[in-house]
Design an enzyme around this catalytic site. Structure first.
Site, PDB file in Angstrom:
ATOM      1  N   GLU A  92      77.049  32.635  68.698  1.00 42.28           N
ATOM      2  CA  GLU A  92      77.244  33.813  67.863  1.00 42.28           C
ATOM      3  C   GLU A  92      75.885  34.330  67.418  1.00 42.28           C
ATOM      4  OE1 GLU A  92      81.436  33.599  65.754  1.00 42.28           O
ATOM      5  OE2 GLU A  92      80.196  31.955  65.106  1.00 42.28           O
ATOM      6  N   ASP A 124      88.106  34.276  41.614  1.00 40.84           N
ATOM      7  CA  ASP A 124      88.553  33.648  40.353  1.00 40.84           C
ATOM      8  C   ASP A 124      87.653  32.487  39.935  1.00 40.84           C
ATOM      9  OD1 ASP A 124      90.713  35.343  40.669  1.00 40.84           O
ATOM     10  OD2 ASP A 124      92.067  33.774  41.384  1.00 40.84           O
ATOM     11  N   HIS A 166      80.782  41.731  57.577  1.00 45.08           N
ATOM     12  CA  HIS A 166      80.990  41.479  59.005  1.00 45.08           C
ATOM     13  C   HIS A 166      80.944  42.808  59.725  1.00 45.08           C
ATOM     14  CE1 HIS A 166      82.516  40.115  62.794  1.00 45.08           C
ATOM     15  NE2 HIS A 166      82.352  38.874  62.374  1.00 45.08           N
ATOM     16  N   ARG A 222      73.976  39.480  61.528  1.00 48.56           N
ATOM     17  CA  ARG A 222      75.061  40.344  61.063  1.00 48.56           C
ATOM     18  C   ARG A 222      74.594  41.528  60.231  1.00 48.56           C
ATOM     19  NH1 ARG A 222      79.775  35.899  59.803  1.00 48.56           N
ATOM     20  NH2 ARG A 222      80.199  35.626  61.989  1.00 48.56           N
ATOM     21  N   HIS A 262      82.731  40.181  53.995  1.00 49.88           N
ATOM     22  CA  HIS A 262      83.203  39.016  54.738  1.00 49.88           C
ATOM     23  C   HIS A 262      82.927  37.699  54.032  1.00 49.88           C
ATOM     24  CE1 HIS A 262      84.440  36.805  58.182  1.00 49.88           C
ATOM     25  NE2 HIS A 262      83.250  36.318  58.450  1.00 49.88           N
ATOM     26  N   ARG A 289      74.084  34.301  55.545  1.00 53.12           N
ATOM     27  CA  ARG A 289      74.666  33.129  56.206  1.00 53.12           C
ATOM     28  C   ARG A 289      74.585  33.260  57.718  1.00 53.12           C
ATOM     29  NH1 ARG A 289      80.634  32.081  57.913  1.00 53.12           N
ATOM     30  NH2 ARG A 289      80.513  34.314  58.175  1.00 53.12           N
ATOM     31  N   LEU A 338      82.175  26.998  57.578  1.00 49.43           N
ATOM     32  CA  LEU A 338      83.182  25.931  57.688  1.00 49.43           C
ATOM     33  C   LEU A 338      82.460  24.582  57.631  1.00 49.43           C
ATOM     34  CD1 LEU A 338      85.607  27.276  60.452  1.00 49.43           C
ATOM     35  CD2 LEU A 338      86.060  27.112  58.010  1.00 49.43           C
TER      36      LEU A 338
END
Ligand SMILES: Cc1cc2nc3c(=O)[nH]c(=O)nc-3n(C[C@H](O)[C@H](O)[C@H](O)COP(=O)(O)OP(=O)(O)OC[C@H]3O[C@@H](n4cnc5c(N)ncnc54)[C@H](O)[C@@H]3O)c2cc1C
Length: 538
Positions: free
Chosen positions: A129, A224, A245, A291, A352, A387, A393
């Site tokens: 990516e 939250d 994104h 990105r 994103h 990022r 993840l």
């Protein structure tokens, strides 16, 4: 900062509500929260609370995969270098190194727990990516990695007797006494408000994409955890850094589905309304630039061509290859009568990923004793100002594991104590007309999209600040009695902090692009912007 928020959103009195006691309390049932529960000591009672069903989180929607050095030709140093490059000098190099060196072990663990990653010729299939210099993204079900990973970890969780899950339960606030986190106040349809007392609490509530009109994030991502941590006195940092994104499906009336970056990794082109492949005009890395560069280029090209979107083009790629690699995207587009192997896909950027969050140390410990945090809700030092794709993840896995283990060790050192503490919050007098919450929520989302989006400037930020400040005065002063009101209060509180930070940072760095300060300013701004509520006390 001229910004006051009440310590608690709702009134409560310990004598009037049910109580529940647990050792380790985890707020959030995405990958970070579940991984934390899997890392907790089985001698302890663990409770996970999620505001929707377990299947509804950013984690479940993840497409592209998890980054890790798996290929013998790849090197940890290169993954570290790519991450630091994306992060715009605000990453913590020690944290980056540690997380990246842990990646193969965490991916292996997922395989041991039953995750079926895609393979090619008997080996893990590795994708690439934007921003990665090597093929190093493991993925599953083609483009539905999150769904498969969450299936595997949720099944494993279900086998653990010491872990309980409360779904459809909204966490309203963290409870603090004498500067220590003692648990939370929650609400659900069945029991109303309940005080949950915990020896240690882990926040894993994910991001805040819903604060923007255009977003890839599901409805639960309203920030939250960030807002409740701020009210309780934990430190937030880097909240001006939001990743947009570049390619979100843009079809009137359709959901804003993400069109994975992996499509560009596999050779898809970005073209404008005239069919011109424009990315090489903006960056020599073309469609595989980071990105923020791609998002910015798309916005510029949309303006240049006076068109509300650009197009992702895969029509030149092998038809069967595209359909087997991207079955999810093919199915979503088919609902709108688009065949991704023949038609160009209309796309534009959407909010994103939230780089900023609750400051944590290497074990996921926050500055508020008794409170830990993991995953997208944190600022761990891994992402800095931007990022690198598929590192989140991984962060959820690494910090989930450390926070679960760390909180367990701390809880094991404390004796059982079944006492409700003298914490209460009085009701405020109801003021004025009932508010149309949807109206304010939509106005907030549009305002942030317009003035705090892919490109920002001082005038737009100052205007947004004044508007949100006005909303703060009459929305935060009220007490609501359902999740819609609490979410709005959280979004307004977070928006206020994001605007403040974006206005203060007079430079462009990573995902924060100021058109009035287009250059990086290392001398003034190679530092974090932090917020900690004064006098949180309690
Ligand atoms: C469409 C999409 C695709 C992505 N693809 C990738 C990818 O390929 N690779 C990658 O690395 N990253 C990807 N990401 C980012 C990644 O999915 C997230 O950063 C990561 O999953 C965050 O995990 P988490 O556990 O921190 O939060 P989440 O998975 O968002 O979980 C948050 C949990 O907190 C709960 N919660 C929130 N507020 C409350 C409350 N008030 N009370 C109770 N519970 C609450 C929610 O119900 C949910 O269970 C993607 C994100 C999206 C949206």
């Amino acid at each position: 900062m001229h910004f006051t928020t009440p310590r608690y959103l709702v009134p409560f009195r310990p004598k009037r509500v049910p109580h529940y006691f647990t050792d380790v309390l985890i707020i959030g049932g995405g990958l970070a929260g579940i991984r934390a529960a899997l890392g907790a000591d089985p001698r302890l009672s663990v409770l996970i609370i999620t505001k929707d069903g377990l299947q509804n989180s950013n984690s479940s929607y993840a497409q592209g995969g998890i980054a890790g050095v798996i290929d013998p030709e790849d090197r940890f140093e290169d993954h570290v270098a790519d991450t630091l490059q994306a992060g715009g000098t605000l990453c913590d190099p020690q944290v980056v190194k540690r997380v990246i060196c842990e990646a193969p072990r965490r991916i292996e663990e997922l395989i041991d727990w039953g995750t079926r990653f895609d393979t090619a010729e008997g080996h893990l299939a590795l994708g690439r990516e934007g921003g990665h210099g090597h093929d190093r993204i493991v993925h599953a079900l083609g483009d539905a990695t999150g769904k498969e990973v969450m299936r595997a970890v949720t099944e494993r969780l279900a086998r653990l007797d010491h872990v309980e899950v409360w779904q459809e339960t909204f966490t309203i606030d963290l409870l603090t006494l004498e500067g220590v986190c003692r648990g939370v106040i929650v609400w659900n349809q069945e029991h109303g408000k309940t005080l949950v007392w915990a020896k240690q609490t882990i926040l894993a509530t994910g991001g805040a994409g819903q604060i923007y009109r255009e977003t890839t994030n599901p409805a639960v991502a309203t920030g939250d955890g960030l807002a409740m941590a701020y009210r309780a006195g934990a430190e937030l940092r880097d909240v001006e850094f939001v990743q947009f994104h570049p390619t979100v499906l843009y079809i009137a009336g359709g959901s804003r589905s993400l069109i994975s970056e992996a499509t560009r990794g596999e050779g898809a082109h970005l073209v404008d309304r005239h069919g011109h492949r424009f990315m090489p005009d903006y960056d020599p890395r073309g469609e595989l630039a980071p990105r923020d560069v791609v998002s910015l280029s798309i916005v510029s090209q949309m303006e240049k061509t006076r068109h509300p979107n650009v197009y992702l083009d895969m029509t030149h790629l092998d038809r069967q290859g595209v359909l087997s690699r991207f079955p999810g995207i093919a199915a979503i587009c088919a609902e709108f009568d688009l065949d991704i192997t023949r038609d160009r896909i209309p796309v534009r950027p959407g909010a994103h990923y939230m780089m900023g969050g609750i400051t944590v140390d290497g074990d996921g410990r926050t500055c508020l004793p008794g409170l830990w945090a993991a995953g997208e809700v944190t600022s761990s030092g891994l992402h800095g100002a931007n990022r690198l794709a598929s590192n989140s993840l991984l962060e959820a896995l690494v910090y989930g594991a450390h926070a679960g283990e760390g909180a367990s060790r701390a809880a094991l050192g404390l004796k059982d104590d079944f006492f409700a503490l003298p914490i209460e919050n009085p009701p405020v007098d109801s003021i004025g007309e009932p508010l149309n919450l949807d109206d304010i929520r939509n106005a907030l989302k549009s305002l942030l999209w317009r003035n705090v989006g892919v490109r920002r400037d001082g005038d737009g930020l100052a205007e947004a600040g004044q508007t949100v400040q006005h909303w703060c005065r009459y929305v935060l002063a009220r007490q609501f009695n359902d999740p819609g009101g609490w979410e709005l209060q959280n979004m307004i509180c977070l928006a206020r902090l994001m605007i403040e930070a974006a206005l203060e940072r007079e430079e462009s760095r990573g995902a924060h692009v100021r058109t009035d300060y287009p250059a990086l300013d290392e001398a003034r701004w190679n530092r974090h912007i932090c917020f900690q509520r004064e006098g949180a006390g309690g």
